[in-house]
Scaffold this motif. Structure first.
Motif, PDB file in Angstrom:
ATOM      1  N   GLY A   6       4.947   0.950  -8.960  1.00 23.18           N
ATOM      2  CA  GLY A   6       6.088   1.129  -8.072  1.00 23.18           C
ATOM      3  C   GLY A   6       7.224   1.859  -8.745  1.00 23.18           C
ATOM      4  N   SER A  13       9.546  10.218  -7.341  1.00 27.20           N
ATOM      5  CA  SER A  13      10.247  10.662  -6.127  1.00 27.20           C
ATOM      6  C   SER A  13      11.617  11.226  -6.465  1.00 27.20           C
ATOM      7  CB  SER A  13      10.388   9.484  -5.156  1.00 27.20           C
ATOM      8  OG  SER A  13       9.120   8.972  -4.779  1.00 27.20           O
ATOM      9  N   THR A  34       9.762   9.559   1.276  1.00 28.49           N
ATOM     10  CA  THR A  34       8.502   8.855   1.563  1.00 28.49           C
ATOM     11  C   THR A  34       8.105   7.938   0.410  1.00 28.49           C
ATOM     12  OG1 THR A  34       7.743  10.715   2.911  1.00 28.49           O
ATOM     13  CG2 THR A  34       6.075   9.159   2.143  1.00 28.49           C
ATOM     14  N   GLY A  35       8.250   8.443  -0.825  1.00 26.70           N
ATOM     15  CA  GLY A  35       7.896   7.635  -1.987  1.00 26.70           C
ATOM     16  C   GLY A  35       8.775   6.408  -2.116  1.00 26.70           C
ATOM     17  N   ALA A  38       7.951   3.877   0.512  1.00 25.13           N
ATOM     18  CA  ALA A  38       6.729   3.126   0.210  1.00 25.13           C
ATOM     19  C   ALA A  38       7.017   1.989  -0.768  1.00 25.13           C
ATOM     20  CB  ALA A  38       5.672   4.073  -0.365  1.00 25.13           C
ATOM     21  N   VAL A  39       7.856   2.249  -1.751  1.00 24.18           N
ATOM     22  CA  VAL A  39       8.220   1.187  -2.703  1.00 24.18           C
ATOM     23  C   VAL A  39       9.002   0.081  -1.999  1.00 24.18           C
ATOM     24  CG1 VAL A  39       9.519   0.662  -4.801  1.00 24.18           C
ATOM     25  CG2 VAL A  39       8.190   2.778  -4.651  1.00 24.18           C
ATOM     26  N   ALA A  41       8.871  -0.687   1.172  1.00 28.49           N
ATOM     27  CA  ALA A  41       7.976  -1.407   2.080  1.00 28.49           C
ATOM     28  C   ALA A  41       7.101  -2.400   1.311  1.00 28.49           C
ATOM     29  CB  ALA A  41       7.105  -0.418   2.841  1.00 28.49           C
ATOM     30  N   GLY A  42       6.674  -1.992   0.107  1.00 24.67           N
ATOM     31  CA  GLY A  42       5.872  -2.904  -0.712  1.00 24.67           C
ATOM     32  C   GLY A  42       6.660  -4.136  -1.114  1.00 24.67           C
ATOM     33  N   TRP A  45       6.960  -6.376   1.840  1.00 23.80           N
ATOM     34  CA  TRP A  45       5.671  -7.000   2.130  1.00 23.80           C
ATOM     35  C   TRP A  45       5.500  -8.291   1.310  1.00 23.80           C
ATOM     36  CZ3 TRP A  45       1.374  -5.631   5.197  1.00 23.80           C
ATOM     37  CH2 TRP A  45       0.185  -6.349   4.924  1.00 23.80           C
ATOM     38  N   ASP A 135       1.324  -5.958  -2.543  1.00 29.44           N
ATOM     39  CA  ASP A 135       1.147  -5.132  -1.351  1.00 29.44           C
ATOM     40  C   ASP A 135      -0.158  -4.361  -1.471  1.00 29.44           C
ATOM     41  OD1 ASP A 135       2.046  -1.973  -2.004  1.00 29.44           O
ATOM     42  OD2 ASP A 135       2.623  -3.499  -3.469  1.00 29.44           O
ATOM     43  N   PHE A 137      -0.884  -1.343  -1.810  1.00 33.33           N
ATOM     44  CA  PHE A 137      -0.891  -0.195  -2.718  1.00 33.33           C
ATOM     45  C   PHE A 137      -0.526  -0.574  -4.155  1.00 33.33           C
ATOM     46  CE2 PHE A 137       0.157   1.361   1.550  1.00 33.33           C
ATOM     47  CZ  PHE A 137      -0.910   2.218   1.762  1.00 33.33           C
ATOM     48  N   LEU A 139       2.336  -1.629  -5.370  1.00 35.18           N
ATOM     49  CA  LEU A 139       3.663  -1.175  -5.779  1.00 35.18           C
ATOM     50  C   LEU A 139       4.630  -2.320  -6.058  1.00 35.18           C
ATOM     51  CD1 LEU A 139       4.076   1.730  -3.186  1.00 35.18           C
ATOM     52  CD2 LEU A 139       3.245   1.862  -5.553  1.00 35.18           C
TER      53      LEU A 139
END
Length: 374
Positions: A6, A13, A34-35, A38-39, A41-42, A45, A135, A137, A139
């Protein structure tokens, strides 16, 4: 908690945006957002509440060194959502055991098991158990501790040995001596009653058959009394493996006596460790006490422990130093039988010998069992 992956994605990014934005590349901003999204969101989560019921069992709780011990993990999903990406981390001394927990549907349960390290003897704490939730991915990760720590007792290994018999005079039931413990009397024959004999010793069946009052003649039995001395000086052993073998040898010798319900004393460089008097289950206590023995630079040499040993019976001295044989030889007249067990690689010349002392060179427990007196 953000993982290395992550943080790496977040840093990449930022670098993409820093390199592309001054040059007017709009795609750089999109990739950076986006990167970072994603972090984020992880992280969100893993923050979502997880209703998990977790229970860990250790079996067996007492195990010989090197034998398998297993932890059984029961995980139940009590929530309304499926949970995946679960990793259980358990600690056993300096070792971390990691095991993946299969995906859990709502209201479902899973059971996983894993081996615990038992190479080192001692009182080992297992846990606390950590359940990592990540998560999809990798991250972000969140660790939650469940339950309390359990205790695993890794005890010395033993081999079956024959108790060393002591005593100088035999009767029908075994060894006899005036130094026998009080109450250690055994039937030795019948004779006619004389005035002064206790009526509780009358053998009524023989009296009815012969018509003469007969009493039982009892003889004190000298129980095989054994003293086991373990040299715990750090300088007496080449390494941890040699000392562990010495503890195994001492445990084997002491348990051979205790399992047959005979008295045994275990002495170390720190004094008396145990005095078993021949009761039931004392062989287990012998193993439990020897589990906690450690070698030390401050331990006294064997001759100090031998001064507490009294006299009579059999003596077993265990050490990794040939020089300890002199301590056993100096007191050989105080015991009916003296055994010196030297652990480690055998000496090229066979090692020293002493009159009246049986010397055994043991590089492993198999050699001990083969050379043990019968």
């Amino acid at each position: 908690m953000i993982t290395r992956a992550g943080w790496g994605l977040a840093a990449a990014s930022a670098l993409v945006y820093a390199a592309g934005a001054p040059l007017g590349y709009g795609q750089a901003a999109v990739l950076a957002v986006t990167g970072l999204a994603a972090v984020g969101a992880g992280a969100l989560w893993t923050l979502r509440g997880a209703r998990l019921e977790v229970r860990r069992e250790v079996t067996p709780v007492k195990v010989a060194r090197g034998e398998p011990a297993v932890a059984v993990l029961h995980v139940r999903n009590a929530g309304r959502w499926r949970h995946s990406g679960l990793v259980a981390r358990d600690t056993c001394r300096d070792t971390t055991v990691t095991v993946d927990v299969p995906s859990l549907a709502r209201r479902s349960a899973r059971t996983v098991s894993y081996r615990l390290p038992t190479r080192r003897r001692g009182r080992t704490q297992v846990g606390p158990l950590l359940l990592d939730r990540g998560d999809p991915f990798g991250l972000a990760r969140r660790s939650i501790a469940y339950g309390r720590a359990d205790v695993l007792l890794v005890r010395p290994r033993t081999v079956p040995l024959t108790p060393l018999h002591s005593g100088r005079r035999r009767h029908l039931d075994g060894l006899a001596s005036r130094s026998a413990p009080a109450g250690a009397s055994s039937f030795n024959g019948l004779r006619e009653y004389v005035i002064g004999d206790e009526l509780r010793h009358v053998h009524w069946r023989s009296t009815a058959r012969t018509g003469t009052l007969m009493v039982k003649e009892l003889t004190d039995v000298n129980l095989p009394d054994t003293v086991v001395v373990l040299d715990t000086r750090a300088s007496s052993y080449e390494g941890d493996d040699a000392f562990e073998l010495a503890v195994d040898v001492a445990a084997s010798a002491a348990c051979a006596v205790a399992r047959d319900r005979f008295p045994v004393r275990v002495l170390t460089g720190d004094g008396e460790l145990l005095h078993a008097k021949g009761g039931p289950g004392e062989d287990e206590e012998v193993l439990d006490r020897l589990t906690l023995v450690e070698r030390s630079d401050r331990a006294e040499p064997p001759r100090h422990a031998l001064r507490q040993a009294g006299a009579g019976g059999a003596l077993v001295l265990v050490s990794g130093d040939h020089a300890a044989l002199a301590d056993a030889a100096a007191l050989r007249r105080r015991f009916d039988q003296v055994l010196f067990v030297r652990v480690g690689a055998p000496a090229a010349d066979g090692g020293p010998r002493a009159a009246g002392v049986t010397v055994i060179e043991a590089a492993d427990l198999g050699e001990l069992a083969a050379a043990w007196p019968r």
